[in-house]
Scaffold this motif. Structure first.
Motif, short mmCIF file in Angstrom:
data_model
loop_
_atom_site.label_atom_id
_atom_site.label_comp_id
_atom_site.label_asym_id
_atom_site.label_seq_id
_atom_site.Cartn_x
_atom_site.Cartn_y
_atom_site.Cartn_z
N LEU A 15 11.45 8.06 -0.25
CA LEU A 15 10.66 6.96 -0.81
C LEU A 15 10.98 5.65 -0.11
O LEU A 15 10.08 4.91 0.30
CB LEU A 15 10.91 6.82 -2.31
CG LEU A 15 10.26 7.85 -3.22
CD1 LEU A 15 10.79 7.71 -4.64
CD2 LEU A 15 8.76 7.71 -3.20
N ALA A 16 12.26 5.35 0.04
CA ALA A 16 12.67 4.11 0.68
C ALA A 16 12.22 4.07 2.14
O ALA A 16 11.72 3.04 2.61
CB ALA A 16 14.18 3.94 0.58
N SER A 17 12.38 5.18 2.85
CA SER A 17 11.98 5.21 4.27
C SER A 17 10.50 4.95 4.43
O SER A 17 10.08 4.19 5.30
CB SER A 17 12.33 6.56 4.89
OG SER A 17 13.70 6.75 4.91
N VAL A 18 9.70 5.59 3.62
CA VAL A 18 8.25 5.45 3.74
C VAL A 18 7.80 4.04 3.35
O VAL A 18 6.95 3.45 4.00
CB VAL A 18 7.53 6.52 2.90
CG1 VAL A 18 6.04 6.25 2.82
CG2 VAL A 18 7.78 7.90 3.47
N ILE A 35 0.84 -1.20 0.00
CA ILE A 35 0.00 0.00 0.00
C ILE A 35 0.88 1.25 0.00
O ILE A 35 0.62 2.21 -0.73
CB ILE A 35 -0.97 0.00 1.19
CG1 ILE A 35 -2.02 -1.10 0.99
CG2 ILE A 35 -1.65 1.36 1.36
CD1 ILE A 35 -2.89 -1.37 2.20
N SER A 36 1.94 1.23 0.80
CA SER A 36 2.87 2.37 0.84
C SER A 36 3.47 2.62 -0.53
O SER A 36 3.61 3.77 -0.96
CB SER A 36 3.99 2.12 1.85
OG SER A 36 3.48 2.04 3.15
N ILE A 37 3.85 1.56 -1.22
CA ILE A 37 4.43 1.70 -2.57
C ILE A 37 3.42 2.38 -3.49
O ILE A 37 3.76 3.34 -4.19
CB ILE A 37 4.84 0.32 -3.14
CG1 ILE A 37 6.06 -0.22 -2.40
CG2 ILE A 37 5.12 0.42 -4.64
CD1 ILE A 37 6.38 -1.68 -2.72
N LEU A 38 2.19 1.90 -3.49
CA LEU A 38 1.16 2.48 -4.36
C LEU A 38 0.91 3.95 -4.04
O LEU A 38 0.87 4.80 -4.94
CB LEU A 38 -0.15 1.70 -4.23
CG LEU A 38 -0.17 0.31 -4.86
CD1 LEU A 38 -1.45 -0.43 -4.49
CD2 LEU A 38 -0.03 0.41 -6.36
N VAL A 39 0.79 4.27 -2.77
CA VAL A 39 0.47 5.64 -2.37
C VAL A 39 1.64 6.57 -2.64
O VAL A 39 1.50 7.62 -3.29
CB VAL A 39 0.05 5.71 -0.88
CG1 VAL A 39 -0.06 7.15 -0.41
CG2 VAL A 39 -1.26 4.98 -0.67
N ILE A 40 2.83 6.23 -2.17
CA ILE A 40 3.96 7.15 -2.26
C ILE A 40 4.41 7.32 -3.71
O ILE A 40 4.81 8.43 -4.12
CB ILE A 40 5.11 6.74 -1.31
CG1 ILE A 40 5.92 7.96 -0.91
CG2 ILE A 40 5.98 5.67 -1.90
CD1 ILE A 40 5.21 8.94 -0.04
N PHE A 41 4.34 6.27 -4.51
CA PHE A 41 4.69 6.43 -5.93
C PHE A 41 3.63 7.24 -6.66
O PHE A 41 3.96 8.00 -7.57
CB PHE A 41 4.94 5.07 -6.60
CG PHE A 41 6.37 4.64 -6.50
CD1 PHE A 41 7.29 4.97 -7.47
CD2 PHE A 41 6.80 3.92 -5.40
CE1 PHE A 41 8.61 4.60 -7.37
CE2 PHE A 41 8.12 3.54 -5.27
CZ PHE A 41 9.04 3.88 -6.26
N SER A 42 2.38 7.09 -6.28
CA SER A 42 1.33 7.94 -6.87
C SER A 42 1.59 9.40 -6.53
O SER A 42 1.44 10.29 -7.38
CB SER A 42 -0.04 7.52 -6.34
OG SER A 42 -0.34 6.21 -6.76
N VAL A 43 2.00 9.66 -5.29
CA VAL A 43 2.31 11.03 -4.87
C VAL A 43 3.48 11.58 -5.68
O VAL A 43 3.43 12.70 -6.19
CB VAL A 43 2.61 11.09 -3.35
CG1 VAL A 43 3.22 12.42 -2.96
CG2 VAL A 43 1.34 10.83 -2.56
#
Length: 180
Positions: free
Chosen positions: A56-59, A17-25
């Motif tokens: 990105l990596a941290s989140v 979920i973090s990948i989807l959200v943060i990459f969308s951002v």
């Protein structure tokens, strides 16, 4: 439970979920601010890209990190990068203070050893870059420039053509005997 080789299903779901959200951002931010966000046009751009990657990596990897906090940090870095680029574009003084100038390392087949020393570039590194750019003979190399980003530009041609002075605009370390 998370171990060196195992992560629970809930942690894996949070990471996905973090990948989807943060990459969308980051895609949204890039669409708004433009592709320059990831261009390596200056050392500041390079530092910004590293900071963005770190966030990105941290989140993504730290499930205790807030997606909102990461999104704000990404937006803040891009906003500051945009502001910094604008200020250095408008002020020659700030540009010269904060941005490295490109430096000539080789001109018309001759290595400029003094400039290699000033930029801490080894002759072997220069020659490796010549090979990488398919320069076959020193005599075909019109110029090698260490750009402000740390990249080397190799200008070469088998034809005896003069370099356009505009191509060398802003380049430091051009030999005195060169008339542009």
């Amino acid at each position: 439970m998370e171990t060196w080789t195992f992560a629970s299903a809930s942690i894996i779901v949070k990471v996905l979920i973090s990948i989807l959200v943060i990459f969308s951002v980051i895609i949204l931010i890039t669409r708004i601010s433009g592709l320059r966000t990831f261009a390596k046009m200056s050392s500041f751009d390079f530092a910004s890209t590293i900071a963005i990657g770190s966030i990105l990596a941290s989140v993504v990897l730290n499930t205790n990190q807030s997606l909102l906090k990461g999104s704000i940090a990404l937006g803040g870095i891009v906003l500051f990068q945009t502001f910094f680029s604008y200020v250095t574009r408008k002020s020659k003084r700030l540009d010269s203070l904060f941005t490295n100038s490109p430096v000539m390392l080789m001109y018309e087949g001759k290595i400029l050893y003094e400039n290699l020393d000033k930029t801490n570039v080894g002759e072997d590194d220069l020659i490796a870059k010549l090979r990488e750019s398919n320069a076959l003979k020193f005599s075909e190399v019109r110029a090698v420039i260490l750009e402000s980003t740390g990249d080397m530009s190799v200008l070469h041609s088998s034809e005896t053509t003069d370099l356009d002075a505009k191509v060398l605009q802003g380049v430091k370390g051009i030999p005195d005997y060169v008339n542009l």
